[in-house]
Write an enzyme that holds these catalytic residues in place. Sequence first.
Site, PDB file in Angstrom:
ATOM      1  N   ASP A  82     161.288  49.740  71.189  1.00  0.00           N
ATOM      2  CA  ASP A  82     160.592  50.980  71.520  1.00  0.00           C
ATOM      3  C   ASP A  82     160.991  52.121  70.592  1.00  0.00           C
ATOM      4  O   ASP A  82     162.111  52.619  70.668  1.00  0.00           O
ATOM      5  CB  ASP A  82     160.926  51.329  72.976  1.00  0.00           C
TER       6      ASP A  82
ATOM      7  N   ASP B  13     154.801  55.763  68.754  1.00  0.00           N
ATOM      8  CA  ASP B  13     155.523  55.163  69.879  1.00  0.00           C
ATOM      9  C   ASP B  13     155.053  53.738  70.147  1.00  0.00           C
ATOM     10  O   ASP B  13     153.991  53.515  70.735  1.00  0.00           O
ATOM     11  CB  ASP B  13     155.316  56.036  71.119  1.00  0.00           C
TER      12      ASP B  13
END
Length: 415
Positions: free
Chosen positions: A101, A287
Site C-alpha cells: 500500500d 495510492d
Amino acid sequence: MRWTVLTLICCSWTAHGLIRIPLRQMLSVRTQLRASNRLEDFMRDHQPDVFNRRYAQCYPPGIPSLRLGKSSERLYNFMDAQYYGLISLGTPKQNFTVVFDTGSSDLWVPSSYCVSEACGMHRKFKAFESSTFTHDGRMFGIHYGKGHMLGIMGREVLKIGPLTVKNQEFGESVYEPGFVFVMAKFDGVLGLGYPSLAEELGTPVFDSIMNQKSVDQPIFSFYLSKSKMPRDPGGELLIGGMDEALYSGPINWNPVTLKSYWQIKMSSIQVQGALTFCPRGCQAVIDTGTSLIIGPTRDILALQQLIGATPTSIGEYLIDCARISSLPQVTITLNGVEYVLTAESYVKRELMGDHEICFSGFQGEDLPSSTDPLWILGDVFLSDYYSIYDRGQDRVGFAKARHTRYTTLDAEMDR
C-alpha cells in the site's frame, strides 16, 4: 506456457538484481458483501467515526491516531482493495498475504494473541515459534476509515520474495474490530509511503531496505493487471527498479510535493472537453491501496452526472452497462502529459449471478488538505498506467502499461 507460469508465480531475482513480487487479484470486500446482500446494512452502520465513537472508551488514552475525528484523515479504502502479495516473518518463516500500500507506511499482521473475529479468519503471527523475534514493548493503534486496531510492536526478519530485511519493526494486531478485516482476503498491510506517514510503527519497510543497501536503486514500481483470466497474474511489484517490458513510451516524472503520501501536483481533470475540474491545479495522492479515483464531493457529483451515473441509497453510482462504449473519456493531466481513461477503465463491472452490474469508479470525499483540493488516484488509474516510485529523487513516474505481455508470451509458448 509452463515456463511462463513458473516465472510469474515464484518470487525471483531478475538478471539485474531486481526483486519481483507477484500480486494476486481477488474479490473485494464490497463485492463479497454485495453477493451476500449485506452491503446496504454494512454501509449504513459503518459511516466515518461511527465505530470510533461507539468504542472510544475501550482504547487506552494517549494514542493520537485513535482520537475522534481522525478517520476523516485516513485515505484507506481496503473495502475495495483487490491486489495482494506474499511476505514472510520469523525463523522459520511464517507466511502472510498483505496489501502493498503506497497510501500508508506501517507493516502489521494479526497476532496469535488476537481476540477479534477478524484474526480468526486469517493467518496469525506466532512470536513464540520464531528464534529471531525481538519484543519491542510498545503499543500501537491505527485508525482506518472503516475500522480500528490495537496491537504490540516487535522486530523480526522480514522476507519479501528472495529479499531479506533484518530487524524490521512491525505490529502484531491483537484487536481488529472493523468488519472490513473479517471479510478481507489479506492478512495485513505493508505500507510503502514516507516515514512521516507512519502512525506508530517506526521505520517503514522500504526505508529499511534502503538503509540495509539491499537494492541498487531506491525505486519500486507497480504493474496492475486488467486481466480476468484465472491463469493470469494480478500484477507485479518490482523492488529496485522498473521493467521496460511492462510499459510502453516515455516515463513522465512528477516531483513529490509532500513527503508523506506519494503526493504530486495534478493540473486538471477533464470530461470529454465538457467540463474541467481543478483548472488551477490540485494535489493527487497515488495510492495502490485504493481501487477508486476519489475527489471533492462537489466535483465528483458533477462528474457522475457527465458520465450518466445514477446514485443509489448507499452512495454508489450505477451505470447502464449497455452504454459503456458511448460514455465520454476522462482525461487527467499530470506535469503537462494527458492520461486518458475510457469508460472501459473507469467503469467497474460485477456479476450478480447471471446479471452484470456496472458502477462508476469515481467516489466523492472531502479530504483535508492544507493546500490545493486533494484527489486520490487509485487502481482505476494505476491499472492503465505503470507507476514508478523513486525515493532517491522524490518523484513518481507513469508510462502506459502493456496489458498484452502475458497473453503474447503464452501464445508463443503454446506454439
